[in-house]
Design a protein around this motif. Structure first.
Motif, mmCIF file in Angstrom:
data_model
loop_
_atom_site.group_PDB
_atom_site.id
_atom_site.type_symbol
_atom_site.label_atom_id
_atom_site.label_comp_id
_atom_site.label_asym_id
_atom_site.label_seq_id
_atom_site.Cartn_x
_atom_site.Cartn_y
_atom_site.Cartn_z
ATOM 1 N N LEU B 17 -10.852 -4.917 -6.655
ATOM 2 C CA LEU B 17 -9.751 -3.984 -6.920
ATOM 3 C C LEU B 17 -8.480 -4.452 -6.231
ATOM 4 C CD1 LEU B 17 -11.719 -0.610 -6.673
ATOM 5 C CD2 LEU B 17 -11.168 -1.973 -8.708
ATOM 6 N N MET B 18 -7.589 -5.057 -7.013
ATOM 7 C CA MET B 18 -6.307 -5.532 -6.508
ATOM 8 C C MET B 18 -5.156 -4.880 -7.272
ATOM 9 S SD MET B 18 -7.217 -9.538 -5.721
ATOM 10 C CE MET B 18 -5.755 -9.811 -4.712
ATOM 11 N N PRO B 22 -7.320 2.826 -6.570
ATOM 12 C CA PRO B 22 -8.133 2.638 -5.378
ATOM 13 C C PRO B 22 -8.288 1.162 -5.022
ATOM 14 C CG PRO B 22 -9.525 3.229 -7.255
ATOM 15 C CD PRO B 22 -8.104 3.418 -7.674
ATOM 16 N N SER B 23 -8.379 0.903 -3.732
ATOM 17 C CA SER B 23 -8.564 -0.461 -3.243
ATOM 18 C C SER B 23 -10.055 -0.723 -3.054
ATOM 19 C CB SER B 23 -7.848 -0.618 -1.906
ATOM 20 O OG SER B 23 -8.392 0.275 -0.962
ATOM 21 N N ASP B 24 -10.375 -1.983 -2.779
ATOM 22 C CA ASP B 24 -11.768 -2.317 -2.460
ATOM 23 C C ASP B 24 -12.234 -1.436 -1.297
ATOM 24 O OD1 ASP B 24 -12.215 -4.243 -4.337
ATOM 25 O OD2 ASP B 24 -12.078 -5.943 -2.972
ATOM 26 N N VAL B 25 -13.380 -0.811 -1.471
ATOM 27 C CA VAL B 25 -13.938 0.059 -0.431
ATOM 28 C C VAL B 25 -14.866 -0.775 0.451
ATOM 29 C CG1 VAL B 25 -15.403 2.082 -0.045
ATOM 30 C CG2 VAL B 25 -13.735 2.085 -1.921
ATOM 31 N N LYS B 202 -6.068 3.729 -0.218
ATOM 32 C CA LYS B 202 -5.142 2.590 -0.207
ATOM 33 C C LYS B 202 -5.548 1.673 0.957
ATOM 34 C CE LYS B 202 -2.409 4.653 -3.371
ATOM 35 N NZ LYS B 202 -2.250 4.222 -4.750
ATOM 36 N N CYS B 203 -4.720 1.595 2.004
ATOM 37 C CA CYS B 203 -5.012 0.636 3.072
ATOM 38 C C CYS B 203 -6.129 1.093 4.015
ATOM 39 C CB CYS B 203 -3.740 0.312 3.846
ATOM 40 S SG CYS B 203 -2.520 -0.523 2.808
ATOM 41 N N LEU B 204 -6.649 2.303 3.837
ATOM 42 C CA LEU B 204 -7.815 2.710 4.623
ATOM 43 C C LEU B 204 -9.114 2.226 3.969
ATOM 44 C CD1 LEU B 204 -6.848 6.360 5.667
ATOM 45 C CD2 LEU B 204 -6.332 4.201 6.835
ATOM 46 N N SER B 205 -9.043 1.832 2.702
ATOM 47 C CA SER B 205 -10.225 1.327 1.980
ATOM 48 C C SER B 205 -11.401 2.287 2.025
ATOM 49 C CB SER B 205 -10.650 -0.043 2.516
ATOM 50 O OG SER B 205 -9.833 -1.026 1.934
ATOM 51 N N CYS B 206 -11.072 3.551 1.926
ATOM 52 C CA CYS B 206 -12.092 4.589 1.779
ATOM 53 C C CYS B 206 -12.151 4.957 0.299
ATOM 54 C CB CYS B 206 -11.676 5.780 2.638
ATOM 55 S SG CYS B 206 -12.796 7.189 2.591
ATOM 56 N N VAL B 207 -13.116 5.774 -0.095
ATOM 57 C CA VAL B 207 -13.154 6.242 -1.482
ATOM 58 C C VAL B 207 -11.972 7.174 -1.738
ATOM 59 C CG1 VAL B 207 -15.641 5.998 -1.745
ATOM 60 C CG2 VAL B 207 -14.723 8.123 -0.796
ATOM 61 N N TRP B 350 3.710 -6.352 -12.907
ATOM 62 C CA TRP B 350 2.346 -6.090 -12.466
ATOM 63 C C TRP B 350 2.411 -5.729 -10.992
ATOM 64 C CZ3 TRP B 350 1.229 -11.366 -14.954
ATOM 65 C CH2 TRP B 350 0.875 -11.213 -16.313
ATOM 66 N N ARG B 351 1.419 -4.980 -10.569
ATOM 67 C CA ARG B 351 1.329 -4.641 -9.143
ATOM 68 C C ARG B 351 0.009 -5.168 -8.599
ATOM 69 N NH1 ARG B 351 1.969 1.532 -9.017
ATOM 70 N NH2 ARG B 351 0.867 1.334 -11.004
ATOM 71 N N ILE B 352 0.117 -6.077 -7.650
ATOM 72 C CA ILE B 352 -1.071 -6.688 -7.057
ATOM 73 C C ILE B 352 -1.233 -6.155 -5.642
ATOM 74 C CG2 ILE B 352 -2.181 -8.860 -6.407
ATOM 75 C CD1 ILE B 352 -0.660 -10.231 -8.628
ATOM 76 N N GLY B 353 -2.316 -5.447 -5.445
ATOM 77 C CA GLY B 353 -2.556 -4.819 -4.157
ATOM 78 C C GLY B 353 -3.354 -5.706 -3.223
ATOM 79 N N LEU B 354 -2.957 -5.675 -1.968
ATOM 80 C CA LEU B 354 -3.725 -6.322 -0.884
ATOM 81 C C LEU B 354 -3.893 -5.244 0.168
ATOM 82 C CD1 LEU B 354 -1.925 -9.767 -0.338
ATOM 83 C CD2 LEU B 354 -4.250 -9.403 -1.219
ATOM 84 N N MET B 355 -4.817 -4.349 -0.080
ATOM 85 C CA MET B 355 -4.905 -3.145 0.738
ATOM 86 C C MET B 355 -6.218 -3.095 1.501
ATOM 87 S SD MET B 355 -3.464 -0.299 -1.922
ATOM 88 C CE MET B 355 -1.800 -0.404 -2.607
ATOM 89 N N GLY B 356 -6.100 -2.860 2.800
ATOM 90 C CA GLY B 356 -7.276 -2.628 3.628
ATOM 91 C C GLY B 356 -8.280 -3.763 3.511
ATOM 92 N N TYR B 357 -9.507 -3.404 3.164
ATOM 93 C CA TYR B 357 -10.580 -4.388 3.017
ATOM 94 C C TYR B 357 -10.248 -5.395 1.919
ATOM 95 C CZ TYR B 357 -15.352 -6.015 1.902
ATOM 96 O OH TYR B 357 -16.467 -6.769 1.659
ATOM 97 N N GLY B 358 -9.366 -5.024 1.015
ATOM 98 C CA GLY B 358 -8.982 -5.930 -0.063
ATOM 99 C C GLY B 358 -8.018 -7.020 0.371
ATOM 100 N N ALA B 359 -7.427 -6.865 1.556
ATOM 101 C CA ALA B 359 -6.450 -7.867 2.033
ATOM 102 C C ALA B 359 -7.190 -9.000 2.728
ATOM 103 C CB ALA B 359 -5.443 -7.202 2.981
ATOM 104 N N ARG B 360 -7.856 -9.819 1.920
ATOM 105 C CA ARG B 360 -8.616 -10.930 2.511
ATOM 106 C C ARG B 360 -8.578 -12.131 1.583
ATOM 107 N NH1 ARG B 360 -12.387 -7.618 0.048
ATOM 108 N NH2 ARG B 360 -14.351 -8.574 -0.562
#
Lengths: 377, 377
Positions: B17-18, B22-25, B202-207, B350-360
């Motif tokens: 999920l980028m 929702p971001s990667d949980v 978002k950046c908390l990478s919770c559900v 386009w919007r590319i997210g690098l949020m929380g757990y997804g920022a790797r």
């Protein structure tokens, strides 16, 4: 910087939940909820949402297109019904026979509308004859609001008769089905219910946090003829339906609670698989077993048998028994939660839930044995 | 009877999920959420709620006692701030540089208050100089509302400077931190923020489904001096705090979303374990890697570098490229979700997210390779 607190991961024990909700959650529902999160506009998720609406329509026994789950608990479902239907100047006949009728009154007044309250003793159902008299007396009333299954007392009201009166007197009916959905007979279309809300965490045995709602075409027409916007942006159904509507092109309103919706889909799927009438029968049968056991322990019910909810058993706390101490021992020694009394019944009654997955013989056996042990020592 | 539909259990694929959320949980969060449901008044759960408040205070960098999670998504958190603080007759200066500033305006008006809107071009931050001029021009303004990190554009505004202006002009600040919390520097107490809301997804990478909020003592005093009840029963903080307050004796307001709160506890615990400043740095570093790769592909950013959010990268869709077809191929062939444009940027960015757990780094590598492949074929 405020320093980082250090806490361990929270690992709750396995409780047996026999209070007024949350109820025992199906293991399959917990498993479904833990599946990977996908986007709320992902085509696969949209497909699941279509199935979810069909499942909600089945549980409510309705063909209402405006049938969905509010992304928040039952009290937000209640508010959804009132804020979307009412405008300042409207008058609502609110039947109050427990905590949740009173909450309805507060919702009406926060919408700038007028509530005419009809009171009934706690533990008794709403009396259709008195409702009819009030509707005759107050021709300015255009909404009838009542609680189908009062969670604070365990009393069941005759929703079919009350909704027939609403139609006869040209009122829209607003029905609280938080504790009734899935546990006792409920037929939205056949009974002519106009607006109804429930909760995920009672007889559906899903996790808490979602509120199934449904609106009749009459209710939708009322929303469409509003003269001013709904006071809540979050609960405004004219916006929410842009996301929940059946078309493939869904518009963003708020980020859906994706994993909680997986859980609701699974719990409704299990209900459909059992069959709604079979689930009603199971709740009734389990109630009879619990009742026999409670009466053998000398306990008596708050609500008369004719109006008693099978899924919420309010019993008087015996004289000389310490309410809090008993509940605390049940929790600590047996991992068993039963409910305290609420409102007028606080300290006087316990509420024993037999809801959804919790309405099964193992739970009843545990409850009766634990109560018996605790009373003896 | 309406017949029971027959559906299989929903088994979503593992998407990366980028998008804009929702971001990667975190896997640990999904596991925490699947633990057994306990009652919302269970002493063990109350203990977890106390920890959760400490963790929220850490994430917000605040000692505000009124710090909690609203039992609904971020847009309900937004509404919580407005309905509790505003009364009819109030005037709010709303800064609008994207979709969520506009949503703030709608909230203000639905409270019966007046919004003075200050517009900024999409993709640009809120300009403190123009805000100060407006505050000088409109002495009847007592609230300043703005979005810290505009999710619809990827622009970061200077919350510290704006909140200092609010204090200087005797206004309460209302800050949207849905996309900023945990991803960029944010200090509620040091910056003098009065009311703030965020989202779990978002950046908390919770559900998705919960909204952390916090209110300063000045904001609480304002709520306590209201002349009329909050229009929302569900979001009324004077009632909600009876449950969230620190004492052992918590009163029932609504059934808390128990399992979702397990998830939030776990995600905040992971944030505290990494360290807030370390998380900010990681988002900045990962943004640099993504940026280098996107620019190597010939893509350019919507937002100027000085005001660019590391966690939400808006890039122009290259001329001649089919927006929907590219996103669809990324999803189908790579299980990769990136976000479409919203509002004015629909079809353009386009919007590319690098949020929380997804920022790797793994996610960045996948995204760059997949985009490169899709552009070539």
């Amino acid at each position: 910087m405020i320093p980082a607190p250090e806490f361990a991961s929270f690992t709750p024990p396995r409780r047996i939940l026999m209070g007024p909700g949350p109820s025992d959650v199906y293991p399959e529902v917990l498993a479904a909820q833990a599946r990977p999160t996908v986007g709320h506009l992902d085509p696969l998720f949209i497909g699941m949402m279509d199935e979810l609406r069909s499942l909600l329509q089945y549980a409510f026994q309705t063909e209402n297109p405006m049938t969905l789950a509010v992304s928040a608990p039952g009290s937000a479902g209640m508010e959804t019904c009132f804020v979307n239907l009412l405008e300042p100047g409207d008058t609502v006949l609110v039947c109050r026979n427990g905590v949740f009728g009173e909450r309805m009154r507060q919702n009406v007044e926060r919408c700038g509308a007028t509530a005419i309250v009809l009171d009934f003793p706690w533990g008794e159902p709403v009396d259709p004859a008195q409702v009819e008299a009030a509707l005759q007396q107050h021709p300015q009333v255009h909404f009838l609001a009542f609680v189908h299954a009062e969670t604070s007392t365990g009393a069941l009201s005759d929703a079919q008769a009350l909704c027939a009166l609403a139609q006869q007197y040209d009122c829209l009916s607003i029905v609280d089905a938080v504790t009734s959905l899935g546990g006792v007979e409920l037929r939205v279309d056949a009974w002519g219910i106009d607006a109804i809300y429930s909760g995920s965490q009672k007889c559906l045995s899903c996790v808490p946090g979602l509120s199934p709602v449904s609106f009749s075409p009459r209710a939708v027409a009322r929303m469409q003829s509003r003269t001013r916007p709904v006071q809540s942006w979050f609960l405004d159904q004219s916006l929410v339906m842009g996301y929940w509507s059946g078309s493939a092109k869904r518009s963003y309103h708020h980020t859906a609670p994706v994993n909680a919706l997986y859980a609701l889909h699974e719990s409704l799927r299990l209900l459909a698989s059992e069959g709604l009438e079979q689930a009603w029968q199971r709740h009734a049968a389990m109630h009879q077993e619990l009742k026999a056991g409670l009466e053998a322990l000398g306990l008596s019910f708050v609500v008369k048998e004719a109006h008693r909810l099978p899924q919420l058993n309010s019993i008087w706390i015996p004289a000389g028994v310490d309410d809090a101490a008993v509940r605390s021992r049940l929790l600590q020694d047996y991992n068993l939660e039963i409910g305290a009394g609420l409102g007028d019944l606080a300290g006087k009654a316990w509420r024993i839930g037999l809801m959804g997955y919790g309405a099964r013989r193992e739970n009843i056996a545990l409850c009766l044995k634990a109560l018996s042990d605790v009373f003896r020592t």
